[in-house]
Design an enzyme around this catalytic site. Structure first.
Site, PDB file in Angstrom:
ATOM      1  N   CYS B 115       4.443   4.070  -2.881  1.00  0.00           N
ATOM      2  CA  CYS B 115       4.963   2.744  -3.232  1.00  0.00           C
ATOM      3  C   CYS B 115       4.001   1.709  -2.675  1.00  0.00           C
ATOM      4  O   CYS B 115       3.999   1.449  -1.474  1.00  0.00           O
ATOM      5  CB  CYS B 115       6.369   2.555  -2.670  1.00  0.00           C
ATOM      6  SG  CYS B 115       7.056   0.935  -3.040  1.00  0.00           S
ATOM      7  N   LEU B 116       3.148   1.169  -3.532  1.00  0.00           N
ATOM      8  CA  LEU B 116       2.157   0.183  -3.089  1.00  0.00           C
ATOM      9  C   LEU B 116       2.026  -0.853  -4.198  1.00  0.00           C
ATOM     10  O   LEU B 116       1.797  -0.494  -5.358  1.00  0.00           O
ATOM     11  CB  LEU B 116       0.818   0.892  -2.825  1.00  0.00           C
ATOM     12  CG  LEU B 116      -0.321   0.049  -2.267  1.00  0.00           C
ATOM     13  CD1 LEU B 116       0.064  -0.576  -0.945  1.00  0.00           C
ATOM     14  CD2 LEU B 116      -1.582   0.882  -2.098  1.00  0.00           C
TER      15      LEU B 116
END
Lengths: 214, 177
Positions: B115-116
């Protein structure tokens, strides 16, 4: 006298040339030092000077920020970032709602970029005029769901038929009698139905021929 | 008879669009692979410490990268392998990046998904393999505990000593992967 004035003229022009070249190298220097603190790359790993060395070694000072190749049909944004116009145009197309510079995320638009014309550029045409042709949409055949909201749109069929032997040509209208949706192209069922419809077409020809010649 | 003809017509139309679909990505793919080759060249020239990446086999659209755990964090000393999967629309769309090595981290799930923001809505055409790997490397040391994929890791993060202990046990367990 005239010779003297000529030499001073020469001297002066020589000085002028020297001054000009100095100014030019100055410009080059400033532009190089500008890339030294190149936003985006230098700040992330803290190896700014190393980056600048590499950039000047590669001669990639004038590379497009998107395709990483030497910019062609170059445009520069108000924030000073260089792109090929086709590359930037494609980027703006992918983000129609948020038109931001890929490098510094400032607002960028067709009217907020400046086309660059080099000394030896053959065409004096605005690169922004040559917008690359839009890519064709990727159209796939829809999967036909048996949607019968109104009944009429999908379940209306008309067929011509040959009635043998007395109703010479009869036609019938079928209303409200839904048929199965046509199977998708490429499936075995579709193939079979194609063959079947061809078979009936030939049958019709044979019948017509028989009616005429008999 | 009219019915018999109409599928043929629509078929021809379908064939037409299919043809133009086929011809376009070939040109695009060329530009994409050109850029990926350039990135590979730059990466090899730069010889960046702590990160590396190379195409996985013949396919230039699939890379395998490695990052070293950042120093002075609980992850220091570890090496992580990641897969980078580039779409045909790269660099206008982000590649799909996943951890191949199991990674216990607040923003990485147990399947390796990351999750970036820069791999999602904050993606920019400027980012390349190098900046992606550097971003993930810095994410290891500075997780975003606001939106965790691994809630357990996010809860444990505050106690770094305990976290390190758990991490060591975790790697002992996942040694073979």
């Amino acid at each position: 006298m005239s010779e003297e004035s000529f030499s001073t003229e020469l001297g002066r022009s020589g000085q002028l040339v020297a001054m000009e070249s100095a100014a030019e190298s100055d410009v080059l220097n400033t532009s190089e030092s500008f890339t030294g603190d190149y936003p985006g790359t230098g700040s992330q790993n803290g190896s700014g000077p190393n980056d600048a060395d590499r950039d000047s070694l590669d001669g990639s000072l004038y590379d497009c920020n998107i395709c990483l190749d030497t910019a062609h049909n170059a445009v520069v944004s108000m924030c000073g970032h260089l792109f090929c116009w086709p590359c930037l145009h494609q980027w703006l197309l992918t983000k129609p709602n948020r038109k931001l510079c890929p490098v510094c995320k400032s607002a960028v638009d067709r009217d907020k970029v400046i086309p660059l014309y080099g000394r030896n550029g053959t065409s004096k045409q605005d690169p922004r005029d040559g917008i690359p042709p839009r890519p064709a949409g990727h159209r796939t055949e829809p999967v036909v769901e048996a949607e019968r909201i109104h009944g009429f749109g999908h379940a209306f069929h008309m067929s011509f038929g040959l009635g043998f032997p007395f109703d010479f040509i009869s036609s019938s209208l079928n209303l409200g009698e839904p048929r199965n949706p046509a199977p998708n192209r490429g499936t075995a069922q579709h193939h079979n139905e194609q063959n079947l419809s061809k078979f009936f077409l030939y049958m019709a020809f044979v019948l017509i021929a028989w009616l005429i010649f008999a | 008879m009219a019915q018999n003809i109409s599928p043929e017509q629509s078929g021809a139309g379908g064939g037409g669009t299919k043809h133009s679909d086929d011809s376009l990505p070939v040109k695009d793919n060329h530009a994409v692979s050109k850029r990926l080759h350039k990135e590979l060249m730059n990466l090899m020239m730069a010889n960046e410490k702590g990160i590396s990446a190379f195409p996985d086999g013949e396919n230039i659209f699939k890379w395998v990268g490695t990052i070293a755990g950042p120093r002075n964090t609980v992850y220091s000393g570890q090496t992580y392998r990641l897969s980078l999967d580039f779409p045909n629309s790269y660099p206008y769309a982000a590649p799909v990046v996943k951890f191949l090595t199991s990674c216990f981290h607040p923003n990485v799930d147990l399947q390796g998904a990351i999750c970036l923001d820069i791999l999602k809505d904050k993606w920019s055409a400027l980012y390349d393999v190098r900046t992606i790997l550097l971003s993930i490397q810095s994410l290891l040391g500075e997780p975003n505990n606001e939106s965790p994929l691994n809630a357990q890791a996010a809860m444990m993060w505050n106690d770094q000593k305990e976290y390190k202990k758990y991490l060591d046990a975790f790697y002992e367990k996942h040694k073979d992967t």
